[in-house]
Design an enzyme around this catalytic site. Structure first.
Site, PDB file in Angstrom:
ATOM      1  N   SER A 128      58.230  44.154  37.556  1.00  0.00           N
ATOM      2  CA  SER A 128      56.986  44.594  36.319  1.00  0.00           C
ATOM      3  C   SER A 128      56.713  46.032  36.565  1.00  0.00           C
ATOM      4  O   SER A 128      57.096  47.102  36.739  1.00  0.00           O
ATOM      5  CB  SER A 128      55.431  44.088  37.390  1.00  0.00           C
ATOM      6  OG  SER A 128      54.389  44.507  36.446  1.00  0.00           O
ATOM      7  N   LYS A 182      56.248  37.055  40.512  1.00  0.00           N
ATOM      8  CA  LYS A 182      56.170  37.751  39.657  1.00  0.00           C
ATOM      9  C   LYS A 182      55.026  36.350  38.079  1.00  0.00           C
ATOM     10  O   LYS A 182      54.005  37.811  37.621  1.00  0.00           O
ATOM     11  CB  LYS A 182      57.623  37.738  38.452  1.00  0.00           C
ATOM     12  CG  LYS A 182      56.988  38.684  36.947  1.00  0.00           C
ATOM     13  CD  LYS A 182      56.681  39.952  37.425  1.00  0.00           C
ATOM     14  CE  LYS A 182      56.285  40.892  36.143  1.00  0.00           C
ATOM     15  NZ  LYS A 182      56.412  40.088  34.190  1.00  0.00           N
ATOM     16  N   HIS A 185      51.241  37.157  39.559  1.00  0.00           N
ATOM     17  CA  HIS A 185      51.198  38.886  39.558  1.00  0.00           C
ATOM     18  C   HIS A 185      50.601  39.139  37.722  1.00  0.00           C
ATOM     19  O   HIS A 185      49.505  40.026  37.509  1.00  0.00           O
ATOM     20  CB  HIS A 185      52.636  39.811  39.377  1.00  0.00           C
ATOM     21  CG  HIS A 185      52.289  41.391  38.774  1.00  0.00           C
ATOM     22  ND1 HIS A 185      52.289  41.221  37.296  1.00  0.00           N
ATOM     23  CD2 HIS A 185      52.317  42.373  39.605  1.00  0.00           C
ATOM     24  CE1 HIS A 185      52.613  42.739  37.221  1.00  0.00           C
ATOM     25  NE2 HIS A 185      51.914  42.737  38.363  1.00  0.00           N
ATOM     26  N   ASN A 186      51.117  38.557  36.948  1.00  0.00           N
ATOM     27  CA  ASN A 186      50.775  38.036  35.791  1.00  0.00           C
ATOM     28  C   ASN A 186      49.480  37.816  35.385  1.00  0.00           C
ATOM     29  O   ASN A 186      48.676  38.034  34.116  1.00  0.00           O
ATOM     30  CB  ASN A 186      51.963  37.885  34.904  1.00  0.00           C
ATOM     31  CG  ASN A 186      52.760  38.526  34.575  1.00  0.00           C
ATOM     32  OD1 ASN A 186      53.690  39.643  35.221  1.00  0.00           O
ATOM     33  ND2 ASN A 186      53.661  38.321  33.452  1.00  0.00           N
ATOM     34  N   GLU A 189      47.283  39.741  36.383  1.00  0.00           N
ATOM     35  CA  GLU A 189      46.576  41.040  35.992  1.00  0.00           C
ATOM     36  C   GLU A 189      45.655  40.154  34.783  1.00  0.00           C
ATOM     37  O   GLU A 189      44.764  41.335  34.575  1.00  0.00           O
ATOM     38  CB  GLU A 189      48.140  41.052  34.875  1.00  0.00           C
ATOM     39  CG  GLU A 189      47.959  42.128  33.913  1.00  0.00           C
ATOM     40  CD  GLU A 189      49.556  42.451  33.530  1.00  0.00           C
ATOM     41  OE1 GLU A 189      50.754  42.541  34.170  1.00  0.00           O
ATOM     42  OE2 GLU A 189      49.992  41.947  32.616  1.00  0.00           O
TER      43      GLU A 189
END
Ligand code: NDP
Length: 478
Positions: A128, A182, A185-186, A189
């Site tokens: 990232s 990941k 995480h997105n 976000e």
């Protein structure tokens, strides 16, 4: 064979990752399907370090020291499979294939099993930080075997972002764990961005503040608990003037937010696992709503609002801004708490044993959600590695103690004044739901027993029961 690491796929991400390796002193083998990108990398940046350029995949593999470490940085999906198929016959047992693209984690689980059958290590790695991060230090989330991490980890840690001398890279877990983390995480976000957008909208509509004024408020917030990359760039964007019209830049951007799909994956997986990640889901749907052009056109000026007009007295403006800040922070904590719940659920489901505190630690730098308060999450999991609910950690109950009153005022005001706050509102509903001593789910389960004989459990006796709803309403213990 001299190269310590190879990168195949030299579009923006792969090119910058290769430069990052080279700048750290590694000899980097580089390859791209079409040679032009390889040639231009060497021509433009050859002086930054030692690159070994190859036109063919065979030469590329031959240029790598054993055990070979090959980073694939191509378009996710079919292209990744195509590159793997080309690579595998050229590799030998013990070599390590690293997929640093945005793969969907089930693909990573499948590929890891396929390559393991050939004696190869497959490391699905979340990366990232966009192109800037790839060049100067991303947050790196590698999955795969612990053995492969022992060899690869030090290299990845050396090119990752560093915070307080600690690399933003650590071993995540077997097979798909890295890409899973990941993905979440997105998703987080998405939630973070939506919440910031709601705060902006409330300040805009509630106070009639200009983009420039809101930029200043955000810049101020960025000195406290909310300090983060996303708040910082939001302040930057809001301060920017459109050179064409002279208007605030944000006011000339079409209000339709797009997505590449990782938010959708996160929500789909949460539905599969039965984890309520309402903040991320609402953020994903809010983007979908913004893009629902025919529906919005049919609704604007047609749907009655009966909303009150905003009328915040000058002496109350500062308190309103502080309420919005507290509501944003509380909602953000909920979104992270939900995301970490999802990681825990997947970790249990797939046997990954993910250390959630370590994930918060490697997100402190390099990545899009880097933020001061991630330290608080790491500390919470250090206090209790098996914390069932991040929100229930003492630091976060303190945050809620400070903020929940403001949060209620803001959500109520948004509803009264007709401002959409799916992130703020759904997070508050989740908060009240998860802390409720008793939920109306009792009625739902009774309804299910009524129409489908789905049975129920009782608060006062062990066992499973069914009521003869259409008969004499007697209860049977099953
Ligand atoms: P792209 O996703 O645009 O992919 C372009 C690259 O893929 C080119 O090198 C291209 O080669 C190669 N490629 C495409 N199809 C094939 C194929 N069939 N066989 C071999 N090579 C192929 O590049 P990006 O640099 O933007 O992204 C790379 C990866 O990183 C993606 O998985 C993306 O999702 C991810 N990404 C991650 C970001 C992050 O912040 N972590 C940000 C952006 C992307 P050619 O030049 O020959 O066409």
């Amino acid at each position: 064979a001299t190269a310590q690491i190879g990168v195949t796929g030299l579009a923006v991400m792969g090119r910058n990752l290769a430069r990052n390796f080279a700048r750290r002193g590694y000899t980097v083998a580089v390859h791209n399907r079409s040679y032009a990108k390889t040639a231009s990398l060497v021509a433009d940046h050859g002086t930054e370090g030692t690159f070994v350029a190859s036109e063919s995949m065979a030469d590329f593999v031959a240029s790598l020291a054993v055990p070979r470490k090959v980073v694939i940085m191509v378009k996710a999906g079919g292209p990744t499979d195509a590159v793997i198929a080309e690579l595998v016959p050229l590799l030998a047992a013990g070599d390590i294939v690293i997929d640093a693209g945005n793969a969907h984690f089930p693909d990573t689980i499948r590929r890891e099993a396929e390559l393991a059958a050939h004696g190869l290590h497959f490391v699905g790695t979340g990366v990232s930080g966009g192109e800037e991060g790839a060049l100067n230090g991303p947050s790196i989330m590698p999955g795969g075997s612990p053995e492969s991490y022992a060899v690869l980890g030090p290299i990845l840690e050396s090119i990752a972002a560093q915070v307080d001398g600690v690399p933003c890279c650590t071993y995540v877990g077997a097979n798909g764990a890295g890409h899973f983390v990941k993905m979440v995480h997105n998703g987080i976000e998405y939630a973070d961005m939506q919440l910031i957008a709601e705060a902006y909208d409330l300040l805009r509509l509630g106070l009639g503040a200009t983009a420039a004024q809101i930029s200043e408020i955000f810049a101020q917030w960025n000195t406290g608990d909310l300090e983060s990359f996303l708040i910082e760039i939001s302040a930057d964007v809001l301060a920017h003037t459109d050179p064409v019209t002279g208007a605030a830049f944000v006011d000339v951007v079409l209000d339709q937010a797009e997505q590449k799909g990782t938010g959708r994956w996160t929500v789909q997986n949460a539905l599969d696992l039965g984890v309520p990640i309402t903040g991320i889901a609402e953020a994903t749907f809010a983007r979908a709503l913004s893009g629902s052009v025919p529906q919005r056109a049919a609704a604007v000026g047609v749907l009655p609002a009966h909303a009150a007009a905003w009328d915040i007295a000058p002496e109350d403006r500062a308190a309103f801004i502080e309420d919005v800040r507290l509501a944003l922070y509380a909602s953000k904590v909920v979104a992270y708490s939900q995301g970490f719940d999802q990681i825990a659920a997947a970790s249990a489901e797939f046997g990954w044993d993910v250390d959630r505190g370590a994930m918060a630690r490697i997100w402190r730098g390099g990545c899009i959600i880097r933020a001061r308060f991630l330290n608080r999450i790491t500390e919470a999991y250090e206090r209790d590695a098996h914390l069932p609910l991040l929100l229930a950690d003492a630091y976060f109950t303190g945050v809620m103690d400070d903020g929940v009153g403001a949060w209620r005022r803001i959500v109520a005001a948004a509803a009264l004044h007709g401002v959409p706050t799916p992130g703020f509102s759904s997070s508050l509903s989740y908060y009240d739901g998860v802390r409720a001593e008793r939920l109306p789910a009792a009625l739902i389960q009774a309804q299910r027993d009524f129409f489908g004989a789905h049975t129920y459990r009782r608060v006062d006796r062990a066992g499973t029961f069914h009521t003869e709803w259409t008969g004499d309403r007697s209860e049977t213990a099953l």
